[in-house]
Design a protein around this motif. Structure first.
Motif, PDB file in Angstrom:
ATOM      1  N   TYR A  41     104.178  43.697  18.500  1.00 43.15           N
ATOM      2  CA  TYR A  41     104.444  45.051  18.977  1.00 43.15           C
ATOM      3  C   TYR A  41     105.251  44.988  20.275  1.00 43.15           C
ATOM      4  CZ  TYR A  41     103.457  49.518  21.236  1.00 43.15           C
ATOM      5  OH  TYR A  41     103.565  50.700  21.907  1.00 43.15           O
ATOM      6  N   TRP A  54     101.321  35.928  15.066  1.00 41.17           N
ATOM      7  CA  TRP A  54     100.293  36.865  14.620  1.00 41.17           C
ATOM      8  C   TRP A  54      99.876  36.570  13.180  1.00 41.17           C
ATOM      9  CZ3 TRP A  54     101.688  42.392  12.721  1.00 41.17           C
ATOM     10  CH2 TRP A  54     100.534  43.038  12.273  1.00 41.17           C
ATOM     11  N   LEU A  55     100.855  36.533  12.265  1.00 42.50           N
ATOM     12  CA  LEU A  55     100.495  36.541  10.849  1.00 42.50           C
ATOM     13  C   LEU A  55     100.500  35.162  10.189  1.00 42.50           C
ATOM     14  CD1 LEU A  55     102.203  39.807   9.625  1.00 42.50           C
ATOM     15  CD2 LEU A  55      99.795  39.377  10.013  1.00 42.50           C
ATOM     16  N   LEU A  56     101.251  34.229  10.693  1.00 38.66           N
ATOM     17  CA  LEU A  56     101.313  32.946  10.005  1.00 38.66           C
ATOM     18  C   LEU A  56     100.346  31.941  10.600  1.00 38.66           C
ATOM     19  CD1 LEU A  56     105.116  32.586   9.237  1.00 38.66           C
ATOM     20  CD2 LEU A  56     103.361  33.877   8.066  1.00 38.66           C
ATOM     21  N   PHE A 104      98.380  33.147   4.306  1.00 36.50           N
ATOM     22  CA  PHE A 104      98.779  33.811   5.543  1.00 36.50           C
ATOM     23  C   PHE A 104      98.108  35.175   5.593  1.00 36.50           C
ATOM     24  CE2 PHE A 104     102.728  31.264   4.624  1.00 36.50           C
ATOM     25  CZ  PHE A 104     102.350  30.230   5.464  1.00 36.50           C
ATOM     26  N   ALA A 105      98.110  35.741   6.812  1.00 31.82           N
ATOM     27  CA  ALA A 105      97.461  37.045   6.945  1.00 31.82           C
ATOM     28  C   ALA A 105      98.261  38.123   6.231  1.00 31.82           C
ATOM     29  CB  ALA A 105      97.295  37.384   8.409  1.00 31.82           C
ATOM     30  N   MET A 134      93.333  48.908  21.176  1.00 31.16           N
ATOM     31  CA  MET A 134      94.620  49.335  21.728  1.00 31.16           C
ATOM     32  C   MET A 134      95.063  50.766  21.483  1.00 31.16           C
ATOM     33  SD  MET A 134      96.542  47.063  23.421  1.00 31.16           S
ATOM     34  CE  MET A 134      98.276  47.052  22.982  1.00 31.16           C
ATOM     35  N   LEU A 183     102.506  50.749   6.114  1.00 30.96           N
ATOM     36  CA  LEU A 183     102.508  50.371   7.530  1.00 30.96           C
ATOM     37  C   LEU A 183     102.889  48.908   7.744  1.00 30.96           C
ATOM     38  CD1 LEU A 183      99.248  52.238   8.460  1.00 30.96           C
ATOM     39  CD2 LEU A 183     101.513  52.806   9.258  1.00 30.96           C
ATOM     40  N   THR A 184     103.588  48.311   6.795  1.00 30.77           N
ATOM     41  CA  THR A 184     104.019  46.932   6.958  1.00 30.77           C
ATOM     42  C   THR A 184     104.838  46.795   8.241  1.00 30.77           C
ATOM     43  OG1 THR A 184     104.143  46.804   4.579  1.00 30.77           O
ATOM     44  CG2 THR A 184     105.206  45.048   5.789  1.00 30.77           C
ATOM     45  N   PRO A 185     104.540  45.787   9.057  1.00 30.09           N
ATOM     46  CA  PRO A 185     105.265  45.653  10.327  1.00 30.09           C
ATOM     47  C   PRO A 185     106.766  45.513  10.123  1.00 30.09           C
ATOM     48  CG  PRO A 185     103.398  44.160  10.251  1.00 30.09           C
ATOM     49  CD  PRO A 185     103.504  44.772   8.899  1.00 30.09           C
ATOM     50  N   TYR A 194     103.222  50.366  14.361  1.00 33.84           N
ATOM     51  CA  TYR A 194     101.999  50.088  15.112  1.00 33.84           C
ATOM     52  C   TYR A 194     101.413  51.378  15.658  1.00 33.84           C
ATOM     53  CZ  TYR A 194      98.800  46.926  17.511  1.00 33.84           C
ATOM     54  OH  TYR A 194      97.688  46.236  17.914  1.00 33.84           O
ATOM     55  N   VAL A 252      98.829  51.881  22.872  1.00 34.94           N
ATOM     56  CA  VAL A 252      99.975  51.950  21.971  1.00 34.94           C
ATOM     57  C   VAL A 252     100.568  53.345  21.983  1.00 34.94           C
ATOM     58  CG1 VAL A 252     100.651  51.807  19.558  1.00 34.94           C
ATOM     59  CG2 VAL A 252      99.200  50.055  20.535  1.00 34.94           C
ATOM     60  N   THR A 267      95.179  42.376  10.894  1.00 33.06           N
ATOM     61  CA  THR A 267      94.449  43.399  11.642  1.00 33.06           C
ATOM     62  C   THR A 267      95.204  43.813  12.880  1.00 33.06           C
ATOM     63  OG1 THR A 267      93.279  41.566  12.648  1.00 33.06           O
ATOM     64  CG2 THR A 267      92.103  42.792  10.967  1.00 33.06           C
ATOM     65  N   MET A 284     108.887  46.598  21.049  1.00 29.31           N
ATOM     66  CA  MET A 284     109.087  47.512  22.177  1.00 29.31           C
ATOM     67  C   MET A 284     110.332  47.125  22.964  1.00 29.31           C
ATOM     68  SD  MET A 284     106.575  49.809  22.990  1.00 29.31           S
ATOM     69  CE  MET A 284     106.234  49.686  24.721  1.00 29.31           C
ATOM     70  N   THR A 317      99.590  52.840  12.873  1.00 33.74           N
ATOM     71  CA  THR A 317      98.413  52.046  12.523  1.00 33.74           C
ATOM     72  C   THR A 317      97.266  52.418  13.456  1.00 33.74           C
ATOM     73  OG1 THR A 317      99.829  50.235  11.852  1.00 33.74           O
ATOM     74  CG2 THR A 317      97.556  49.678  12.289  1.00 33.74           C
ATOM     75  N   THR A 325      99.320  46.534   5.366  1.00 36.50           N
ATOM     76  CA  THR A 325      98.718  46.740   6.680  1.00 36.50           C
ATOM     77  C   THR A 325      97.907  48.031   6.628  1.00 36.50           C
ATOM     78  OG1 THR A 325     100.694  45.758   7.562  1.00 36.50           O
ATOM     79  CG2 THR A 325      99.226  46.787   9.131  1.00 36.50           C
ATOM     80  N   LEU A 326      96.650  47.926   6.997  1.00 31.90           N
ATOM     81  CA  LEU A 326      95.793  49.103   6.943  1.00 31.90           C
ATOM     82  C   LEU A 326      95.829  49.837   8.258  1.00 31.90           C
ATOM     83  CD1 LEU A 326      92.563  47.830   5.200  1.00 31.90           C
ATOM     84  CD2 LEU A 326      94.568  48.883   4.224  1.00 31.90           C
ATOM     85  N   LYS A 327      95.518  51.123   8.174  1.00 29.16           N
ATOM     86  CA  LYS A 327      95.378  51.915   9.391  1.00 29.16           C
ATOM     87  C   LYS A 327      94.163  51.414  10.158  1.00 29.16           C
ATOM     88  CE  LYS A 327      96.470  56.019   7.201  1.00 29.16           C
ATOM     89  NZ  LYS A 327      95.957  57.318   6.849  1.00 29.16           N
ATOM     90  N   TYR A 328      94.196  51.678  11.455  1.00 29.91           N
ATOM     91  CA  TYR A 328      93.083  51.363  12.352  1.00 29.91           C
ATOM     92  C   TYR A 328      91.748  51.837  11.793  1.00 29.91           C
ATOM     93  CZ  TYR A 328      90.536  52.472  16.696  1.00 29.91           C
ATOM     94  OH  TYR A 328      89.629  52.611  17.664  1.00 29.91           O
ATOM     95  N   ASN A 338      97.876  38.080  18.269  1.00 28.97           N
ATOM     96  CA  ASN A 338      97.482  39.271  17.512  1.00 28.97           C
ATOM     97  C   ASN A 338      98.638  40.259  17.423  1.00 28.97           C
ATOM     98  OD1 ASN A 338      97.506  40.712  19.875  1.00 28.97           O
ATOM     99  ND2 ASN A 338      95.286  40.863  20.045  1.00 28.97           N
ATOM    100  N   ALA A 339      98.359  41.396  16.847  1.00 32.41           N
ATOM    101  CA  ALA A 339      99.406  42.363  16.540  1.00 32.41           C
ATOM    102  C   ALA A 339     100.152  42.817  17.792  1.00 32.41           C
ATOM    103  CB  ALA A 339      98.783  43.552  15.830  1.00 32.41           C
ATOM    104  N   ASN A 340      99.481  42.785  18.950  1.00 34.09           N
ATOM    105  CA  ASN A 340     100.128  43.249  20.177  1.00 34.09           C
ATOM    106  C   ASN A 340     101.361  42.418  20.521  1.00 34.09           C
ATOM    107  OD1 ASN A 340      97.982  44.913  20.276  1.00 34.09           O
ATOM    108  ND2 ASN A 340      96.897  43.787  21.867  1.00 34.09           N
TER     109      ASN A 340
END
Lengths: 577, 406
Positions: B358, B346-348, A358-359, A521, B237-239, B246, A525, A516, B362, B249, A448-451, B353-355
């Protein structure tokens, strides 16, 4: 002719002095593999000592350009107080199951991609000298036309000293290891490599290598240098360069495997490089019967290679009469080569995959097969970028699918220190029982990495350096040689996995994808999150600062349907805080 | 006592036993009878890197087996407790979490009954609001340390409201080691304790600080703990279900420090105004601040929200004056489905994507924000209703917010 005769005494004089101080040895090793391919290894070794060449200069390394040692290589090492250094570039993947060999012929070849490792003298405070390490890697990166230096501070790691012990033991030195799995061996690396050699690709075996069109058509390739600097304790220095590749012997449309120097390199035996003290062609003879050659070797010796006793034929190419000849090899009565259905596998193989990819997280599954009759002691090591962290309490090991936690004898784990770039290292001491398959599982999480921390092409993922298995129980070659004389009479297969000089087995590197963010964005964001915050703040501000009041409204009950109707005109209101 | 109240008392007691038994049995079943704890263990909505069960286990494992490694991101206090006091197996850990939830509901009941709101309390409902709260159950099954943090916070509240000033302040000092945002509740707890048992506020604060420093000294860790550093500087920064990850990030590096200050001060900004405006009842400040922290802290989880909801049930007057409880509840239901779904996309499965995730956070954050504002309004409405006295027959009372400042 007159010129030659007058130059000859001078040349012999130069040669005589240089053999005293410096000596140059070159060798070409050919090793037919069972899958119809051939391992080709060039090795160029220069021995030099610090005593004589430094008589007039302050440095122990020769700075003049008429010596055999390349000043451009040795001076940066000397200035940065390097004691030993190895650079290795590998491109392509070594498949242990298809080649039947545990790894490339040259044992100092690293895992996938590039890597730099070495021992540096500590700085004045007795601490590892990271600045010197960064300087020397950048300097050599320039020399090899590759970005060898760390792209971030903290890409290098110090915990691999016991995995790569020093050849010459010295006190007050630290080991540095810089894996660069994204690097490749490429065309740009050949010219600098040849330039470092005293023969410059113009004569001797280096002439065979100076063919980028042929060399870069080879499948798997490995290039590297290994330098041991002279010091007060051991005045003998050595630098060795190697270049290795795999050549397909079978023509694309099928055929036999016969090959010769000319068919491999489009050249016959080149004229000898006059400064070379030895120039040898070695062929590791295949174990199957029927391998023939058109030229009688000068000598044949038996050697333990990867736990197998092999015959190695040697030709001394420095003899003048060899120049211009071709040496060919073939298998007796071989028609079209048939790819064998199964190979004798190397005694220990290593294979790494990622399961549950998984990611956000995953699990490394490392398969270690031991087909030998001996229990082996080894260390399995991983070096990951800082955003990959293992769950040490979930590391498990199973022998033939039965959990056997006792096979992990020790564990060393150094987590990275996010958010600064650093390396997560893991060393697991492992017992590999005879004739068994071990499955080692290492669950991990990707941070999770920064942008801004994502490197280019983040959607594709990032390369993870190879995992490596280091054997702790290799036997002395002398003991093995004794074994040879004892067992030569018996008909046992001479297979002793510990009789090998290969200390490390490598897995292939691995592409790992990262969670990622959406790189388009940032403004959206920032704006949207700030809006939610502003809404909350505004409403709270309103609720806390405005006055509250109440209105009592007269209600009349509608007889017909019971609904409430209000009469707003007859109200009394009162305001309280 | 009339027979009627006796009967209602007995039936109340039966209901209470029933609620407690259901809550406990449900947890026992989910933790021991199903694999729900493995499913929920790594859910980012329920556990953050500093509260997750997995990282706590990692910390304990490393403390015992790899003493040279710095350990996990969890509070050192928890790691120490779980390394030395509680055996390292599923049974003992699961029972600890069940016991913690039971303790929280008892402390909650004790807190509610010592409040002088004047409203008639429904004990089974208060207990049910924690023991049968889906968020609290999920946090307990995921075995996130949020459940333990909640126990600490309610315990402080119960001690403070019963006038045990010293004990509550010591607990608060220790809780700051595991949940640093509890420091924002210090003024409220000092005031609550002071109204019950007069004493100097300064001594209360000093006792808290001493407890914090004492624990640091005993654990041999710096006063600026790693947990505090992580939560203040957002180093991971883990979601999660919050509003920070975010944003930080995506934020440009040179604005990072500025926005870290903005986000942290934003929470801090509400402490004093709430304290001034609701000085008549500091326990309401605890309620509002808990909600604010659960929404706007750097690493929130749904378990924090569960505590806020349970605390709300201790104030029935406020609940009855809420404007849009149904809307809030249905949006929470909506995000409870949306958060795991979009996270998986997003992750599985990698199809979103991350949006996506997010967007879900929100909606969740905005809903929480609106709910908190609704609670603040309800606090004023109910107090105004109480102050204005009974409505004359034939009239109906509307409470409105007027334009113009106070």
């Amino acid at each position: 002719m007159l010129l030659w005769s007058s130059l000859l005494p001078i040349l012999t004089l130069v040669k005589a002095t240089s053999t005293y101080d410096e000596s140059f040895h070159e060798s070409l090793t050919l090793h037919p593999l069972p899958d119809g391919r051939l391992s080709v290894l060039f090795e160029f070794t220069t021995l030099f000592s610090s005593t004589s060449s430094s008589r007039r200069s302050s440095t122990p390394v020769a700075q003049s350009h008429h010596s055999l040692t390349p000043p451009s290589l040795l001076l940066p090492l000397e200035h940065n107080r390097v004691s030993e250094l190895t650079i290795s570039f590998v491109s392509g993947r070594w498949d242990q199951r298809r080649t039947g060999e545990a790894g490339p012929l040259h044992h100092e070849s690293g895992g996938g991609g590039g890597e730099v490792r070495g021992w540096l003298r500590n700085n004045q405070n007795g601490k590892p000298d990271f600045e010197a390490w960064t300087r020397v890697t950048h300097a050599l990166g320039g020399l090899f036309c590759a970005g060898l230096g760390p792209s971030e501070d903290g890409d290098s790691v110090n915990t691999f000293g016991h995995i790569y012990p020093a050849h010459v033991s010295q006190t007050n030195t630290s080991h540095f290891f810089l894996p660069q799995p994204t690097l490749h061996l490429c065309t740009e690396n050949l010219t600098p490599f040849l330039t470092l050699l005293p023969s410059k690709g113009l004569s001797g075996l280096s002439l065979l290598l100076a063919r980028p069109d042929l060399v870069f058509a080879w499948g798997f390739q490995s290039e590297g240098i290994e330098v041991i600097m002279p010091s007060a304790e051991s005045p003998q220095g050595r630098w060795r360069g190697w270049w290795e590749g795999i050549v397909d012997l079978v023509p694309p449309k099928g055929g036999d495997r016969s090959f010769s120097l000319n068919s491999l390199f489009k050249k016959n035996v080149p004229r000898a490089f006059p400064m070379a003290d030895s120039s040898v062609l070695k062929v590791i003879l295949p174990e199957q019967e029927g391998f023939r050659m058109n030229n009688v070797p000068s000598k044949t010796e038996t050697k333990w290679i990867d736990g197998r006793l092999r015959n190695v034929a040697n030709w001394d190419l420095s003899h003048g009469d060899m120049a211009g000849k071709d040496i060919s090899f073939w298998w007796d009565g071989e028609g079209d080569f048939r790819h064998p259905r199964s190979f004798t596998p190397p005694t220990v193989t290593l294979f790494r995959t990622v399961i549950e990819p998984f990611a956000s997280d995953g699990t490394f599954s490392i398969l270690i097969h031991n087909t030998g009759d001996e229990t082996r002691q080894a260390v399995y090591s991983e070096a990951w970028p800082w955003w990959l962290q293992a769950w040490t309490h979930e590391i498990s090991i199973a022998q033939d699918k039965v959990p056997s936690p006792l096979l992990i004898t020790s564990m060393f784990y150094e987590p990275s220190t996010p958010p600064t770039a650093s390396i997560t290292t893991l060393h697991l001491g492992i017992t590999i029982p005879a004739r068994s398959t071990l499955q080692l599982k290492i669950p991990f999480t990707k941070l999770t990495l920064k942008y801004t921390e994502h490197r280019p092409d983040a959607e594709r993922g990032r390369e993870i350096p190879s995992g490596m298995l280091t054997f702790l129980d290799l036997e002395d070659s002398d003991d093995c040689q004794v074994e040879v004389s004892v067992r030569k009479t018996s008909s046992d297969t001479l297979n002793r996995s510990r009789c090998s000089r290969r200390e490390h087995l490598y897995t292939s590197r691995r592409l790992v994808d990262l969670p990622t963010p959406d790189f388009s964005m940032p403004y959206n964001v920032i704006i949207m999150t700030s809006t939610v915050m502003a809404v909350f703040f505004g409403l709270m501000h309103g609720a806390l600062t405005r006055r509250w009041g109440y209105v009592d409204i007269e209600v009349e009950l509608d007889e017909t349907d019971g609904a409430v109707a209000s009469n707003a005109t007859k109200h009394t209101s009162s305001k309280v805080e | 006592m009339t027979s009627r109240t006796l009967i209602s008392d007995v039936s109340q007691r039966h209901k209470l036993v029933l609620v407690v038994a259901t809550g406990i049995l449900l947890r026992v079943y989910l933790l021991f009878g199903t694999s729900a704890h493995i499913l929920l263990r790594d859910r980012p909505e329920l556990s953050t890197p500093q509260t997750s069960h997995r990282s706590l286990k990692e910390g304990v494992f490393q403390r015992i087996n790899l003493p040279l490694t710095p350990g996990s991101a969890n509070s050192e206090l928890y790691v120490a407790i779980f390394s030395h006091l509680i055996p390292f197996n599923h049974w003992s850990w699961a029972l600890t979490w069940i016991a913690a939830d039971l303790g929280t509901s008892i402390a909650l009941l004790s807190f509610a009954n010592s409040l002088s709101t004047g409203a008639s309390l429904n004990d089974p409902a208060i207990v049910a609001s924690y023991l049968l709260n889906p968020y609290s159950i999920a946090a307990c099954i995921a075995q996130a340390t949020t459940s333990l943090d909640n126990l600490c916070i309610v315990f402080i509240a119960a001690l403070a409201v019963r006038g045990h000033r010293l004990a509550s302040m010591i607990t608060l000092g220790l809780t700051a080691h595991v949940s640093p945002y509890v420091i924002l509740l210090l003024p409220s707890f000092v005031l609550i304790a002071k109204t019950r048992r007069p004493g100097s506020w300064l001594s209360s604060v000093l006792v808290s600080c001493a407890a914090y420093a004492g624990a640091s000294y005993a654990l041999r860790i710096p006063l600026w703990t790693r947990l505090l550093d992580l939560q203040v500087n957002l180093k991971d920064l883990t979601p999660n279900s919050g509003m920070w990850w975010y944003f930080f990030t995506e934020i440009f590096d040179h604005f990072r420090t500025f926005f870290l200050c903005v986000f942290q001060l934003h929470i801090l900004a509400y402490v004093l105004p709430l304290q001034i405006r609701l000085k008549s009842d500091p326990s309401l400040v605890v309620l509002v601040m808990l909600g604010t922290i659960a929404t706007w802290r750097s690493y929130p989880s749904l378990g924090d929200l569960g505590l806020g909801m349970s605390l709300l049930s201790c104030f029935p007057n406020v609940v009855s004056d809420l404007r849009h409880p149904l809307f809030t509840a249905s949006v929470y239901l909506y995000t409870a489905i949306l958060l795991p779904l979009l996270h998986a996309l997003w992750l599985l499965t990698g199809t979103g994507n991350a949006n996506f995730f997010y967007a879900a956070t929100m909606v969740h954050g905005l809903n929480s924000s609106l709910a908190i504002v609704d609670i603040v309004g309800a606090v004023f409405r109910s107090s105004l209703r109480k102050a204005a006295g009974p409505v004359r027959p034939g009239r109906e009372r509307y409470i409105v917010q007027l334009t113009g400042a106070q």
